[in-house]
Scaffold this motif. Structure first.
Motif, PDB file in Angstrom:
ATOM      1  N   SER A 106       0.927  -1.324  -0.008  1.00 19.81           N
ATOM      2  CA  SER A 106      -0.038   0.011  -0.037  1.00 19.81           C
ATOM      3  C   SER A 106       0.905   1.271   0.066  1.00 19.81           C
ATOM      4  O   SER A 106       0.462   2.190  -0.712  1.00 19.81           O
ATOM      5  N   PRO A 107       1.898   1.539   0.931  1.00 20.33           N
ATOM      6  CA  PRO A 107       2.492   2.822   0.899  1.00 20.33           C
ATOM      7  C   PRO A 107       3.005   3.076  -0.465  1.00 20.33           C
ATOM      8  O   PRO A 107       3.010   4.196  -0.856  1.00 20.33           O
ATOM      9  N   THR A 108       3.792   2.173  -1.227  1.00 21.98           N
ATOM     10  CA  THR A 108       4.377   2.472  -2.516  1.00 21.98           C
ATOM     11  C   THR A 108       3.162   2.734  -3.303  1.00 21.98           C
ATOM     12  O   THR A 108       3.399   3.653  -4.327  1.00 21.98           O
ATOM     13  N   LEU A 109       2.320   1.807  -3.391  1.00 17.16           N
ATOM     14  CA  LEU A 109       1.124   2.126  -4.583  1.00 17.16           C
ATOM     15  C   LEU A 109       0.243   3.302  -4.507  1.00 17.16           C
ATOM     16  O   LEU A 109       0.163   3.875  -5.545  1.00 17.16           O
ATOM     17  N   ILE A 110      -0.150   3.648  -3.162  1.00 12.37           N
ATOM     18  CA  ILE A 110      -0.783   4.855  -2.840  1.00 12.37           C
ATOM     19  C   ILE A 110       0.184   6.113  -3.307  1.00 12.37           C
ATOM     20  O   ILE A 110      -0.294   7.171  -3.905  1.00 12.37           O
ATOM     21  N   GLN A 111       1.210   6.195  -2.942  1.00 12.40           N
ATOM     22  CA  GLN A 111       2.205   7.101  -3.390  1.00 12.40           C
ATOM     23  C   GLN A 111       2.219   7.241  -4.942  1.00 12.40           C
ATOM     24  O   GLN A 111       2.081   8.386  -5.646  1.00 12.40           O
ATOM     25  N   GLN A 112       2.308   5.974  -5.614  1.00 15.55           N
ATOM     26  CA  GLN A 112       2.173   6.166  -7.034  1.00 15.55           C
ATOM     27  C   GLN A 112       0.813   6.679  -7.597  1.00 15.55           C
ATOM     28  O   GLN A 112       1.009   7.612  -8.596  1.00 15.55           O
ATOM     29  N   ILE A 113      -0.290   6.280  -6.967  1.00 13.11           N
ATOM     30  CA  ILE A 113      -1.387   6.797  -7.680  1.00 13.11           C
ATOM     31  C   ILE A 113      -1.568   8.360  -7.342  1.00 13.11           C
ATOM     32  O   ILE A 113      -2.156   9.100  -8.101  1.00 13.11           O
ATOM     33  N   ILE A 114      -1.199   8.806  -6.135  1.00 14.21           N
ATOM     34  CA  ILE A 114      -1.273  10.148  -6.004  1.00 14.21           C
ATOM     35  C   ILE A 114      -0.359  10.880  -6.963  1.00 14.21           C
ATOM     36  O   ILE A 114      -0.845  12.174  -7.454  1.00 14.21           O
ATOM     37  N   ALA A 115       0.858  10.472  -7.402  1.00 16.34           N
ATOM     38  CA  ALA A 115       1.675  11.125  -8.256  1.00 16.34           C
ATOM     39  C   ALA A 115       1.134  11.063  -9.483  1.00 16.34           C
ATOM     40  O   ALA A 115       1.911  11.924 -10.385  1.00 16.34           O
ATOM     41  N   HIS A 116       0.249  10.287  -9.900  1.00 13.90           N
ATOM     42  CA  HIS A 116      -0.083  10.144 -11.294  1.00 13.90           C
ATOM     43  C   HIS A 116      -0.362  11.479 -11.860  1.00 13.90           C
ATOM     44  O   HIS A 116      -1.717  12.061 -11.206  1.00 13.90           O
ATOM     45  N   PRO A 117      -0.076  12.020 -12.995  1.00 12.29           N
ATOM     46  CA  PRO A 117      -0.651  13.251 -13.389  1.00 12.29           C
ATOM     47  C   PRO A 117      -2.134  13.400 -13.747  1.00 12.29           C
ATOM     48  O   PRO A 117      -2.646  14.266 -13.704  1.00 12.29           O
ATOM     49  N   LEU A 118      -2.801  12.141 -14.054  1.00  9.37           N
ATOM     50  CA  LEU A 118      -4.259  12.226 -14.409  1.00  9.37           C
ATOM     51  C   LEU A 118      -4.976  12.286 -13.218  1.00  9.37           C
ATOM     52  O   LEU A 118      -6.405  12.441 -13.306  1.00  9.37           O
ATOM     53  N   VAL A 119      -4.400  12.078 -11.882  1.00  9.95           N
ATOM     54  CA  VAL A 119      -5.060  12.117 -10.664  1.00  9.95           C
ATOM     55  C   VAL A 119      -5.418  13.518 -10.244  1.00  9.95           C
ATOM     56  O   VAL A 119      -4.538  14.199  -9.849  1.00  9.95           O
ATOM     57  N   ARG A 120      -6.537  13.940  -9.992  1.00 15.04           N
ATOM     58  CA  ARG A 120      -6.863  15.486  -9.853  1.00 15.04           C
ATOM     59  C   ARG A 120      -7.260  15.665  -8.465  1.00 15.04           C
ATOM     60  O   ARG A 120      -6.959  17.035  -7.773  1.00 15.04           O
ATOM     61  N   LYS A 121      -7.613  14.723  -7.666  1.00 15.94           N
ATOM     62  CA  LYS A 121      -7.816  15.014  -6.226  1.00 15.94           C
ATOM     63  C   LYS A 121      -7.835  13.682  -5.319  1.00 15.94           C
ATOM     64  O   LYS A 121      -7.939  12.553  -5.939  1.00 15.94           O
ATOM     65  N   VAL A 122      -7.669  13.929  -4.024  1.00 13.96           N
ATOM     66  CA  VAL A 122      -7.232  12.703  -3.065  1.00 13.96           C
ATOM     67  C   VAL A 122      -8.355  13.122  -1.972  1.00 13.96           C
ATOM     68  O   VAL A 122      -8.259  14.003  -1.637  1.00 13.96           O
ATOM     69  N   THR A 123      -8.738  11.597  -1.534  1.00 11.70           N
ATOM     70  CA  THR A 123      -9.475  11.860  -0.240  1.00 11.70           C
ATOM     71  C   THR A 123      -9.272  10.562   0.645  1.00 11.70           C
ATOM     72  O   THR A 123      -8.767   9.442  -0.139  1.00 11.70           O
ATOM     73  N   PHE A 124      -9.157  10.835   1.625  1.00 11.46           N
ATOM     74  CA  PHE A 124      -8.701   9.819   2.611  1.00 11.46           C
ATOM     75  C   PHE A 124      -9.690   9.964   3.893  1.00 11.46           C
ATOM     76  O   PHE A 124      -9.792  10.929   4.448  1.00 11.46           O
ATOM     77  N   THR A 125      -9.992   8.771   4.481  1.00  6.75           N
ATOM     78  CA  THR A 125     -10.609   8.903   5.712  1.00  6.75           C
ATOM     79  C   THR A 125      -9.918   7.637   6.489  1.00  6.75           C
ATOM     80  O   THR A 125      -9.755   6.449   6.102  1.00  6.75           O
ATOM     81  N   GLY A 126      -9.301   7.735   7.750  1.00  5.27           N
ATOM     82  CA  GLY A 126      -8.512   7.157   8.534  1.00  5.27           C
ATOM     83  C   GLY A 126      -7.795   7.924   9.531  1.00  5.27           C
ATOM     84  O   GLY A 126      -8.241   8.682  10.259  1.00  5.27           O
ATOM     85  N   SER A 127      -6.805   7.144   9.961  1.00 11.55           N
ATOM     86  CA  SER A 127      -6.027   7.649  11.007  1.00 11.55           C
ATOM     87  C   SER A 127      -5.383   8.926  10.729  1.00 11.55           C
ATOM     88  O   SER A 127      -4.949   9.230   9.644  1.00 11.55           O
TER      89      SER A 127
END
Length: 496
Positions: A220-241
């Motif tokens: 998860s840490p590596t893949l989440i970082q990869q998705i956030i960095a992807h230029p086509l992703v415009r917004k990030v939402t997270f619910t958790g700690s």
């Protein structure tokens, strides 16, 4: 998807990318473990880097058509999904998944499942808020037309503890606003969140509009970082700690991407001396102990004026005496295990630390049995203690006596966690005067902290409890189309 079985006969949760269910590209999987029994209850596909890229690209391709689709079409897909959530077939699958994956009691299962269709219909009704505006331009003869448009691809990370309402919030709200979504479920509850995805699929959601990429805890840490960095992703939402939330917000900040996070809560309940103690105690037991305190809105701090202290303690003891704790497969069990043994150890550690600093445990034995922690009532918790500062996410009723109303308000506001609060008083003037001084996203007067109003969103005021709200404002851009008058003159350049 939810009906697929792995080789050992246990449920298997697939990826869902571009409208199709499939295994991970590298056939990687991870087990899902019941926290009460310690047994494997299912398996899930574990997305690879290539799978994540494919999900983002599918969402990007689907965005233009979805954003331009008639509002009535987007609304009707969600309404049909709500009908599916209301069907006995879906509810039976969801009930089984909740019990197996998250050790849910009957009460927590009902809390997740029963309001689900209504919550989704409320989201579908948000189409009525997707309206623009028009007004005269500053340029003579011109007009300004303001539209609400979707951001594009939204990456949404969903937690395990309230999978039905939190998937509705993290997926359906971006969708109704015209965005497309890549959803990463908690590794603790991929099947129940996958069942939510399945409802949207059955409702006719077009391919690519919603993509589902479960992944192992290790990846998860590596893949989440990869998705956030992807230029086509415009917004990030997270619910958790708040710990993980800080990491995700910092990663989004590196790429200058907007990030909506709703994290923990250290919710205070302020009990004034004129409060109805019986009603307050019942509310505190519900707000502090439901789902073993594993809710972001759980009552974490009880701040009580001294004249009400002893009556409140007696009432709390009375209302916790009947709670059956343990095996969630028993319908009469009201409190089950925490979601991991590590979480249970953390709760016990917070209690022990508070004891060492002078707080008194007057109910509970400060131990755990595997991942099960019994309810604890502890008096004398004060600022500076870890139990005062950190969200326990466990079945603890922590009491802090005070003398004055001003002291109660000061302590209620002494936290970075500002999600919700509760205030108990029979004086209507005090209710609004004191309640208005408590710094929280919402203050429940003579009601539990465990409350969320439809349409208002749920978020704190900043700090570690989160930023932003899950609403139309947060998932659309206001874009202007400016119509200039014909034959404009440009006198500064001598053009008339």
């Amino acid at each position: 998807m939810a009906d697929t079985l792995s080789n050992d006969g246990l449920p298997f949760t697939s990826l869902y990318i571009n409208g199709a269910y499939r295994p991970a590209s590298m056939n990687a999987t991870f087990p899902v473990i019941n926290s009460y029994t310690g047994r494997i209850v299912g398996h899930s596909a574990s997305a690879s880097p290539a799978d994540c890229v494919e999900a983002v690209e599918a969402a990007h391709r689907a965005f233009p058509a979805w954003e331009s689709a008639p509002l009535a079409f987007r609304r009707d897909v969600l309404l049909k999904a709500a009908d599916i959530l209301e069907s006995e077939d879906w509810k039976n699958k969801a009930r089984k998944a909740l019990k197996e994956e998250t050790s849910s009691t009957e009460g927590w299962v009902s809390f997740n499942i029963l309001p689900g269709p209504g919550a989704l219909r409320n989201v579908a009704g948000m189409v009525n808020e997707l309206k623009g505006d028009t007004f005269p331009s500053v340029n003579p003869g011109g007009k300004v037309f303001v539209q609400r448009r979707g951001h594009g691809v939204v990456f949404s990370v969903i937690p395990w503890n309230g999978p039905v309402p939190l998937t509705t919030r993290g997926v359906a709200i971006p969708l109704i606003c015209g965005n497309t979504v890549v959803c990463r479920p908690s590794e603790y509850s991929p099947r129940i969140i996958g069942l939510m995805i399945d409802a949207y699929h059955q409702a006719g959601l077009p391919p690519g509009v919603l993509n589902f990429v479960p992944m192992s805890r290790e990846d998860s840490p590596t893949l989440i970082q990869q998705i956030i960095a992807h230029p086509l992703v415009r917004k990030v939402t997270f619910t958790g700690s708040d710990r993980v939330g800080r990491i995700i917000a910092a990663e989004a900040g590196r790429h200058l991407k907007p990030c909506l996070v709703e994290l923990g809560g250290k919710s205070p309940a302020v009990i004034l001396e004129d409060a109805d103690i019986e009603d307050a105690a019942r509310s505190l037991v519900y707000g502090g102990l439901f789902n073993s305190g594993q809710i972001c809105m759980s009552t974490e701090r009880i701040i009580v004026q001294r004249p009400a202290l002893e009556p409140l303690i007696a009432a709390l003891k009375k209302h916790t005496a009947h709670l059956k704790i343990g095996d969630p497969s028993d319908p009469s069990t009201l409190l089950s295990s925490l979601f991991t043994e590590g979480s249970a150890e953390n709760v016990v550690g917070l209690l022990k630390s508070a004891q060492e600093q002078g707080a008194e445990v007057i109910l509970g034995d400060v131990t755990r049995e595997g991942s099960v922690v019994r309810p604890h009532l502890i008096v004398g918790v004060r600022p500076g203690m870890e139990l005062w500062k950190r969200e326990s996410f466990g079945p603890i009723l922590a009491i802090t006596p005070v003398d004055t109303v001003d002291e109660a308000v000061e302590l209620a506001n002494d936290s970075d966690y500002t999600l919700v609060a509760s205030l108990w008083t029979t004086n209507v003037y005090n209710a609004f005067e004191v309640g208005g001084r408590i710094r929280a996203g919402s203050v429940n007067i003579n009601g539990p902290t465990m409350n969320s109003e439809a349409g208002e969103g749920q978020a704190g005021l900043g700090g570690t409890s989160g930023y932003g709200k899950f609403n139309v404002e947060s998932f659309t851009d206001r874009r202007s189309l400016i119509l200039h008058a014909e034959h404009r003159s440009y006198p500064f350049m001598g053009l008339t």
